[in-house]
Every structure is written in structure tokens, then in C-alpha cells.
Design an enzyme around this catalytic site. Sequence first.
Site, short mmCIF file in Angstrom:
data_model
loop_
_atom_site.label_atom_id
_atom_site.label_comp_id
_atom_site.label_asym_id
_atom_site.label_seq_id
_atom_site.Cartn_x
_atom_site.Cartn_y
_atom_site.Cartn_z
N LYS A 64 -10.18 8.90 -3.02
CA LYS A 64 -10.50 8.01 -1.91
C LYS A 64 -10.28 8.75 -0.60
CE LYS A 64 -9.14 3.41 -0.16
NZ LYS A 64 -8.22 2.26 -0.36
N SER A 141 -10.26 -2.09 -0.05
CA SER A 141 -10.84 -0.97 0.67
C SER A 141 -11.25 0.20 -0.23
CB SER A 141 -9.85 -0.46 1.72
OG SER A 141 -8.68 0.03 1.10
N SER A 165 -6.43 -3.74 -2.30
CA SER A 165 -7.53 -2.79 -2.25
C SER A 165 -7.83 -2.04 -3.55
CB SER A 165 -7.29 -1.77 -1.14
OG SER A 165 -7.36 -2.39 0.11
#
Length: 466
Positions: A64, A141, A165
Site C-alpha cells: 500500500k 483506504s 481500512s
Amino acid sequence: MGLADLVRSGQVTPEELLETAIVAAEASDPAVHALSQKLYDHGREALCHGTEKGAFAGVPFLLKDIGATLKGTVTTQGSRFYADQPPAEADSTLTARYKRAGLVIFGKTTTPEMALAASTEGGFTGTTRNPWALDRTAGGSSGGAAAAVAAGIVPAAHASDGGGSIRIPASCCGLFGLKPTRARTPAGPYAGEGWGSLSVNHVLTRSVRDSAALLDATQGYAPGDPYCAPAVERPYLSEIGQPPGRLRIALQRHPLSGVPVDPECSRAAEAAAHLLADLGHDVEEAQPPGDWEALGSALWTLVSSNVSATLRKRAAELGRPLSEGDVDPVTWNAVTHAATLDVDAYPDALSEIHMQGRRMAEFHAIHDVILSPTLARPPVLLGTQRTDNPDLEAYGRALAEFSPFTQLFNITGQPSMSVPLHWSPDNLPIGVMFSARFGDEALLFRLASQLEQAKPWFDRVVTVSR
């Protein structure tokens, strides 16, 4: 784990796996937009030098674009404000552990600016789409990570969870997503904790066993950590297939905030409750304790203060003040809110979340696991939850109505997972959330394994159209 077995047995080479993953990325990413950085040559070069002989030797992997640094690359945090910063001089502790496990990193996945949104959309990030329905959110996210796994680019991808997230995109994309206990995985060496202890790193996967084995590879204290999670009695992988025992399960139908829940999400939780009862568990309706007005205020104090401090540090490196034009409106809203806080706000917020942890410990003296919908809505249409949405009232309302369940377990630091047990009549994934006592990921893995056997989802895959 299946790909790693193929490498160990000589049926495929790491080079073949990497090129296959790159082909998959190039085929699906124009439609889905899961990758923020294509580091294909980085992955190829890593293979030229040989991978570590860990449990996942030769398996392609994605980071990520926030929460873990990779030496020689920029971590943009989903923001144009960081896009031109110098490349990282070293791997983060978590990245080093991924490499030690033999994973081959060949890209970074999209995240909304500063990981602030429950949908992966923004001015710098662009729009990440749900592989199951391209007009819907992949969640946030860690939306890029979820989209990459759901689209079949990789079987597992790094993710982080400061308010849901990992679990939000797991629900949206039909994946398994476990948020570990606070500090189960390391945040160092550049930070002691994420968002005042709210955030923790792990992965999104299709299978429960991959999540367990990857947590085995990354969990545990690192020198200099300010605190650590309770010690693990045995490898998490050994929990897979083990009976969880007869559990006392609390069915939470409504979030503490009181926002309404979509009937399809309610049906998902109710169906899971019936399945658990059929498996021999005791299920009863029970509402966890907590004043959401106080808890939500504490959460926003911790998040906005940390986001503001991070951005101002970057501005200081540039030798100028932080300005509104540097970031998207949702992010600037965090900065302006932080500026209104007095000196007592941060310790008061910490005190509030710590007291909630004690309340939940008392609740878990009666209930082993809390069952609820992961989200209050199926995957929503793209647009409103963009971090560059200037209508902050509409953004805030959409966020509150979409994801009211997950944040409670960031506040308390408890392990919590979204399990892909339900699909809507129009074939949208809908996750069901299970949360356990602080430090007890082992119980969740045993329960998830039982659910995976009782109602398998692994072979339910999506074909992405351009």
C-alpha cells in the site's frame, strides 16, 4: 501459500510468477486502477539478486502506498504533496519482514489522500473501482490493495487499518480482511504507532490461511517499539482447521452511532448468526457499550492531530508553511480541525479510548465474539466520498452512513475481521464482521476457518472487463 508451494516443488519459477502477475496487472488495471506505482523492474531486479528462503519465497506482492516504506521508492500517501519527496533510504520494519518471508514486491497500491477515506478516490489518486462492479467503490483506504487481490493480480496485498481500512475494502471486494490487535505488527523504525494507536498494518487475502501465515511472518516486537501486543502462544497458521469451541456470540444489529443499516447488510449478519447457531455456537442479540458522540470526537481528535502534524512536518522540510492548496478539501478539513484543539484535547482523547477498551473488556467477559455487519451499506456508487469533494457536509454524511461499525475496534485496539459470507441479489459482496478480545487473533482465525469450510468463498471470483 499455493504459489509458494509451486515454487518450492519446482513447478514454476519466481520469474514466471512475477511476469504472470504483471500481465494480470496490465490487463485489469486500466479498468480498476489498483496500482499507484508500477515497480516491475524493482521486482525483476530483486529476483536477479535472489529472494529470501521464507515461507513465501518467490510470491509476487504489493505494498500500500502508505504505512510501509520501500528503499529507493517514494511513498506518496495518496497525495500530490508527497509525490516529489526523496526516495526512502531504507525499508520499514514491516517491509523488511515481508522481504524476509520471500515476497517479491513489484508495485504499490492506491490509497485516498493520507488514508482518510472509506473509498479510494481523490485528486491525486484518481478513482479505484470495484472489480465486481466498476461503478462502485472498492472501499478504502486500502481500496487499491483489495481491488488488486479481487481482480486476481496477487493473492495477497499489504493493507492498513486506522478506522476500518482493511475490513471496509474486504467487505466491498469479497475478501478476507483481518485487522490485528494494536501493535501486533511493527510501525517502525520511523514511527512508534499510527494515528495515536488507532492504525495497524496487515494484509487483504482471498484465503484465511494466507492471512494467518502472513501474520506469522510479520507479527511481533521490534527493538525500539514503544509497546507490543500480547505474546502469541503458537503460530497462527496452526489455528487453521482447529475447532473454535462453543462460542458465546453477541449479535450487534445497530452501530453505536445509531445510523440505519441497509436491509441487505442486516440480512448478511442475520444469515451469519443462523449459520453460527447451526455450527453449535450460542448467539444472542447484545449491544456493546459506549457513547458514540464522545468516542467519535476522540477518534477525530487523534486522526486530525496526527494527519496535521505529518503534513506540517513535510511543509517544514520544504521550508514553507502548509497551505490549503497543498491537499484535498477532506484532508484540509483535518488540518483546520486540529488547529481548533487545545492542549488537553489529545490526552483527553487517549483517556476516552482507553476507557472504552476497559468497557469492552467487561463486555467480553460475557461474550467471546461480537458479530455485526461490516458496513451499513453494500458497496456504494463512486463520487461522494472523494477526498477532493468540496462538499464536506455531503462527504461526512456519506462516510457516517457507510461505515459506522468498524471504528469501534480501532478505538479499543481489538482484533476484528470481515468475512465474505454474503452477496446481494445483484452480485455485490457484503462482508460480516467478527471481533474478539484484545490479543485474541487466534480465536478469530479458528472461527474464520470454520466459516470458510462451512460456506466457502475462495472459488467465487470476478472477471474484470475493460
